[in-house]
Design an enzyme around this catalytic site. Structure first.
Site, PDB file in Angstrom:
ATOM      1  N   HIS A  29       0.787  -1.242   0.000  1.00  0.00           N
ATOM      2  CA  HIS A  29       0.000   0.000   0.000  1.00  0.00           C
ATOM      3  C   HIS A  29       0.814   1.284   0.000  1.00  0.00           C
ATOM      4  O   HIS A  29       0.231   2.364  -0.050  1.00  0.00           O
ATOM      5  CB  HIS A  29      -0.930   0.034   1.217  1.00  0.00           C
ATOM      6  CG  HIS A  29      -2.159  -0.785   1.053  1.00  0.00           C
ATOM      7  ND1 HIS A  29      -3.290  -0.321   0.419  1.00  0.00           N
ATOM      8  CD2 HIS A  29      -2.434  -2.062   1.423  1.00  0.00           C
ATOM      9  CE1 HIS A  29      -4.211  -1.275   0.424  1.00  0.00           C
ATOM     10  NE2 HIS A  29      -3.716  -2.336   1.019  1.00  0.00           N
ATOM     11  N   LYS A  31      -8.424  14.375   3.631  1.00  0.00           N
ATOM     12  CA  LYS A  31      -7.638  13.141   3.728  1.00  0.00           C
ATOM     13  C   LYS A  31      -6.722  13.280   4.940  1.00  0.00           C
ATOM     14  O   LYS A  31      -6.648  14.353   5.538  1.00  0.00           O
ATOM     15  CB  LYS A  31      -6.816  12.904   2.457  1.00  0.00           C
ATOM     16  CG  LYS A  31      -6.009  14.115   1.995  1.00  0.00           C
ATOM     17  CD  LYS A  31      -5.324  13.877   0.649  1.00  0.00           C
ATOM     18  CE  LYS A  31      -6.267  13.979  -0.531  1.00  0.00           C
ATOM     19  NZ  LYS A  31      -6.466  12.723  -1.241  1.00  0.00           N
ATOM     20  N   ARG A  32      -6.007  12.197   5.291  1.00  0.00           N
ATOM     21  CA  ARG A  32      -5.063  12.316   6.410  1.00  0.00           C
ATOM     22  C   ARG A  32      -4.087  13.469   6.155  1.00  0.00           C
ATOM     23  O   ARG A  32      -3.696  13.713   5.018  1.00  0.00           O
ATOM     24  CB  ARG A  32      -4.266  11.013   6.588  1.00  0.00           C
ATOM     25  CG  ARG A  32      -5.052   9.846   7.154  1.00  0.00           C
ATOM     26  CD  ARG A  32      -5.644  10.105   8.521  1.00  0.00           C
ATOM     27  NE  ARG A  32      -4.651  10.360   9.541  1.00  0.00           N
ATOM     28  CZ  ARG A  32      -4.320   9.526  10.519  1.00  0.00           C
ATOM     29  NH1 ARG A  32      -4.904   8.367  10.631  1.00  0.00           N
ATOM     30  NH2 ARG A  32      -3.393   9.858  11.409  1.00  0.00           N
ATOM     31  N   LYS A  92       0.924  14.436   1.090  1.00  0.00           N
ATOM     32  CA  LYS A  92      -0.379  14.790   0.503  1.00  0.00           C
ATOM     33  C   LYS A  92      -0.482  16.285   0.200  1.00  0.00           C
ATOM     34  O   LYS A  92      -1.427  16.747  -0.423  1.00  0.00           O
ATOM     35  CB  LYS A  92      -1.508  14.326   1.433  1.00  0.00           C
ATOM     36  CG  LYS A  92      -1.610  12.795   1.508  1.00  0.00           C
ATOM     37  CD  LYS A  92      -2.688  12.350   2.480  1.00  0.00           C
ATOM     38  CE  LYS A  92      -2.741  10.839   2.665  1.00  0.00           C
ATOM     39  NZ  LYS A  92      -3.329  10.113   1.526  1.00  0.00           N
ATOM     40  N   THR A 103      -8.341   6.675  -2.849  1.00  0.00           N
ATOM     41  CA  THR A 103      -9.708   6.240  -3.174  1.00  0.00           C
ATOM     42  C   THR A 103     -10.680   7.401  -3.016  1.00  0.00           C
ATOM     43  O   THR A 103     -11.745   7.399  -3.631  1.00  0.00           O
ATOM     44  CB  THR A 103     -10.157   5.064  -2.280  1.00  0.00           C
ATOM     45  OG1 THR A 103      -9.798   5.364  -0.927  1.00  0.00           O
ATOM     46  CG2 THR A 103      -9.486   3.775  -2.704  1.00  0.00           C
ATOM     47  N   LYS A 163     -14.171   8.660  -5.184  1.00  0.00           N
ATOM     48  CA  LYS A 163     -15.468   9.017  -4.585  1.00  0.00           C
ATOM     49  C   LYS A 163     -15.934  10.375  -5.098  1.00  0.00           C
ATOM     50  O   LYS A 163     -17.109  10.557  -5.434  1.00  0.00           O
ATOM     51  CB  LYS A 163     -15.350   9.033  -3.049  1.00  0.00           C
ATOM     52  CG  LYS A 163     -15.170   7.648  -2.460  1.00  0.00           C
ATOM     53  CD  LYS A 163     -14.585   7.671  -1.040  1.00  0.00           C
ATOM     54  CE  LYS A 163     -14.070   6.277  -0.695  1.00  0.00           C
ATOM     55  NZ  LYS A 163     -13.226   6.265   0.493  1.00  0.00           N
TER      56      LYS A 163
END
Length: 845
Positions: free
Chosen positions: A377, A568-569, A574, A676, A680
């Site tokens: 992952h 998101k986290r 990110k 993911t 969405k």
């Protein structure tokens, strides 16, 4: 003019939520009143919303139980190959509405609750999220369970029943503060304790060499108590099981030693054993080598493998045979390891087969390899699990011996194939020598599995050509790609019923089980009525979310502004910082010329930072500090608003995603394995601004790159910069806009009381920014201007939205699971519908 429809009337019009039916409604009302009575609430006037929620949950559960029993009986009779999905995380969110949808009961329940004078949404809001995951990996596991049941696979999710899930995040004075998530305090109506299947798990002890081989003795025992949660497929009467283990101390725990004398202390020490399942580790993309975490990993693996072997031995087939043979084990059992967290399953199965079942090593190893498959992952080096040898020596001495043996045989093979290549031996060893001996769990998973997959094409390529290059050269056929997906039941039907119904009216309802049918929406790209309807659904969702923000966060936002969302986290890779710099740059532009045209934006950022991750917590503080300045500056006149969404979780994602116009997917190319959330947003009619990273690449392939806002360096460009050396100062000096933004942060413009508050952030950006925020800044800002220009042309914007929805079919977890099933697990999906409990079972003559 007709009065606007109430929420209840709107929901009634949505046929995709199941048939109302007078019998259904009356049956649900009866069940509801019966369960309300069971909770000792005789008088409806004193019942609370929680009483009503539990009454409805138990009523819906009644409809599940018969199907659940039928499904398990069907599996026993037909004895299919079973699939076991092992994960330390299952981020399930709420269960009630998802269950109603998958059983086709939502409209009937809605009508029944309405007739009882209650509001369905109020009851749904009572339910706690089952937050047994950090983010993407845990939520993926939850989507996979839904798809496995919908595709009729005999599948089981195995994990830990954490007493405390992912922490609740509170923002106090702009800082993240963590609170314990006591999600079970009111009870959980969806689980069933199964004490009859309680199993022992061993720790510590020593290995004794006996004539019959090594024996693990003098261990400490912890009991694993299973709790089962039903997992219904969509409208096919299949109900699979998620089994989560809870740690229990045996009754003689610490009492064996009669010299202890302190009975009270011995009973209190039971907590030490039971702490194993107390709390989820809140680290995403960061490895923390704590003994308790290793205990959790072995605990779930040891209990699960005993359970799998028990089920294998008591299967109908084995009942008819006089001796148990493990030859057929890989034909009847497939185990998928969700990342390296359950990697100890490999040496544990070897221990069972060699030490207990007395199989020869080579035969046991062949069975083990054919049984396991491993999903990787992440490629971030700090996230890869590397357990110190000393820890295993103490906690799991026999497993360490087995890992040494696996490694020796593995290295013998490498040495035979590549004589004298000592560096290759070092690179591929399961044991890393530098900086203290450690076990590389990813290497263990690769060596012990017959299939290894990444979770998006770009990620799988990086694994093969870079991170695990030596292994893929050795066994190229072992490495595969399985691009992640999301379940359209939760991420469309449940969270965006207006859009789901609009699509059903256009192309029929079959798309819910075959999302590739969304391609048919391409026929409606130029249909003015459809364009208007899609636009209206989005506007309705935005207004609803704006009302929610006002009610819960006391924040007023303009629903006609562009909702620019980044949830998101919180992690440096990110790049929430890149978004934050853009917000400041927009602020500066408006301040410079308040009369210049500006497309109003509401920027919504949300996500949790790991409690020990200082930089992530500083990023949250910077965002909230910028929001404080922006939201209180009268010159902006509501053109720009910044919201930090506190306590982002599954149930909040279900609210914000359908209301989003612009989805931010802006990680540095080559760092996000898949993502993911991006899928969405795409399915729910948002346009994406993103880098060519993770599944963004495939989204651009499916929809056409011109229907996404792609910016920034590609993986090759990043490699090029790495070779030359990244020089942040160069960008700072060459881009005046960027220089102004950074100078404001450095000078304390956003933290006047503490001018040096964000020194750690600016120092990092200049001196050791692995994720190269400055390098992508200019292109990001230009791309955001393209976004604003298109947003001013609503019809053109909505056409792109329709093209994106039409292209999102690939990203169903049904497609992902079909690929795992046929290409890794050796099972076939089926659309067979098990007879429902009120239909007679087939009797075999």
């Amino acid at each position: 003019m007709a009065a606007p429809l109430s929420d209840h009337e709107k929901r009634k019009q949505i046929s995709i939520r199941g048939i109302v039916g007078v019998e259904n409604v009356s049956e649900i009302k009866k069940g509801f009143n019966r369960h309300l009575h069971f909770t000792l609430v005789k008088d409806r006037n004193i019942a609370t919303h929680r009483d009503y929620y539990f009454a409805l949950a138990h009523t819906v559960r009644d409809h599940l139980v018969g199907r659940w029993i039928r499904t398990q009986q069907f599996y026993y009779e037909t004895d299919p190959k079973r699939v076991y999905y092992l994960s330390l995380e299952f981020y399930m969110g709420r269960t009630l509405q998802n269950t109603m949808i998958n059983l086709g009961l939502q409209n009937a329940c809605d009508e029944a609750i309405y007739q009882l004078g209650l509001d369905m949404e109020d009851l749904e809001e009572v339910e706690e999220d089952a937050g047994l995951g950090n983010g993407g990996l845990g939520r993926l596991a939850a989507c996979f369970l839904d798809s496995m049941a919908t595709l009729g696979l005999a599948a089981y999710g195995y994990g830990i029943r954490y007493e405390y899930g992912i922490f609740n995040q509170r923002i106090k004075e702009g800082w993240q503060v963590e609170e314990a998530d006591d999600w079970l305090r009111h009870g959980n109506p969806w689980e069933k304790a199964r004490p009859e299947y309680m199993l022992p798990v061993h720790f510590y002890g020593r290995v004794e060499e006996t004539k019959k081989g090594p024996k693990w003795v003098d261990t400490q025992v912890v009991l694993a108590m299973p709790y089962d949660t039903p997992v219904p497929g969509y409208m096919n009467n299949t109900v699979n099981t998620m089994r989560l283990w809870s740690a229990r101390a045996p009754n003689d725990f610490n009492l064996q030693d009669f010299n202890v004398g302190d009975y009270i202390q011995a009973v209190l020490d039971r907590n030490l054993a039971e702490n194993i399942s107390r709390v989820l580790y809140p680290n995403d993309h960061f490895f923390v080598g704590k003994e308790l975490r290793l205990k959790q990993e072995y605990f779930v693996v040891a209990a699960t493998l005993q359970d799998i072997i028990r089920r294998f031995k008591t299967s109908k087939r084995e009942h008819t045979s006089s001796t148990i043979s493990f030859d057929t084990f890989p034909d009847k059992v497939a185990i998928q390891l969700n990342d390296t967290h359950p990697a100890l399953a490999i040496p544990e199965l070897m221990r069972i087969l060699v030490d207990i079942e007395k199989l020869h090593w080579d035969k046991a190893w062949n069975i083990t390899k054919r049984t396991f498959a491993y999903t990787n992952h992440t490629v971030l080096p700090e996230a890869l699990e590397r357990w110190p040898i000393q820890l295993l020596e103490t906690l799991l001495p026999r497993h360490l011996q087995i890992i040494y043996e696996i490694n020796q045989k593995h290295l013998d093979r490498i040495a035979a194939l590549f004589p004298k290549d000592l560096d290759r031996l070092r690179r591929t060893s399961l044991i890393e020598e530098d900086g203290g001996k450690r076990i590389n769990m990813a290497h263990l998973c690769i060596v012990g599995s017959h299939a290894v997959n990444g979770v998006a094409q770009i990620h799988s390529n990086i694994i093969k050509t870079d991170v695990f290059k030596d292994f893929s050269e050795l066994e190229p056929d072992k490495f595969q790609n399985k691009t992640n997906g999301i379940t359209p039941r939760r991420w469309l039907l449940l969270c965006n019923p207006g859009l789901a119904e609009l699509i059903a009216e256009a192309i029929g309802e079959e798309y819910v089980k075959d999302l590739s049918q969304l391609k048919k929406l391409n026929d409606f790209v130029d249909d003015d009525t459809f364009i208007r309807d899609i636009s209206k659904v989005k506007q309705d969702n935005k207004e609803k979310f704006a009302q929610y923000l006002e009610k819960v966060y006391k924040v007023k936002i303009n629903p006609s502004s562009m909702f620019d969302v980044h949830v998101k986290r919180i992690h440096e890779y990110k790049r929430q910082l890149l978004n934050c710099l853009h917000i400041i740059s927009m602020y500066n532009r408006i301040k410079k010329d308040p009369t210049a045209p500006f497309v109003p934006r509401t920027v919504i950022i949300g996500g949790k930072a790991a409690p020990g991750y200082h930089m992530a917590k500083m990023i949250i503080k910077l965002i909230t500090s910028v929001a404080e300045v922006v939201n209180n500056d009268p010159v902006l006149d509501d053109k720009l608003k910044v919201i930090f969404l506190e306590n982002y979780r599954v149930s909040l994602a279900e609210k914000v995603i359908p209301a989003t116009d612009l989805s931010e997917q802006i990680s540095l190319a080559g760092t996000e394995a898949s993502g993911t959330g991006n899928m969405k947003f795409m399915l729910n009619g948002a346009l994406t601004i993103g880098t060519m990273d993770g599944a963004n690449v495939e989204m651009a392939e499916e929809a056409g790159e011109d229907n996404l806002f792609i910016f920034g360096m590609r993986v090759e460009d990043v490699s090029e910069i790495d070779k030359k050396g990244y020089n942040a100062m160069k960008y700072y000096e060459q881009i005046p806009d960027l220089k102004q933004v950074i100078d404001q942060i450095k000078s304390g413009f956003f933290s006047p009381q503490q001018p040096a508050l964000f020194k750690d952030i600016t120092e990092m950006l200049f001196k050791h920014d692995r994720f190269k925020v400055f390098a992508d800044y200019e292109d990001y800002v230009c791309c955001q201007e393209r976004v604003s220009r298109l947003y001013q042309k609503p019809k053109e914007w909505t056409k792109k939205v329709i093209k994106n929805i039409a292209a999102s079919g690939k990203f169903s977890s049904d497609r992902t699971i079909t690929e795992y099933a046929t290409e890794i697990w050796g099972v076939e999906p089926t659309d067979l519908k098990i007879p429902s409990p009120n239909e007679p079972r087939e009797v075999k003559g």
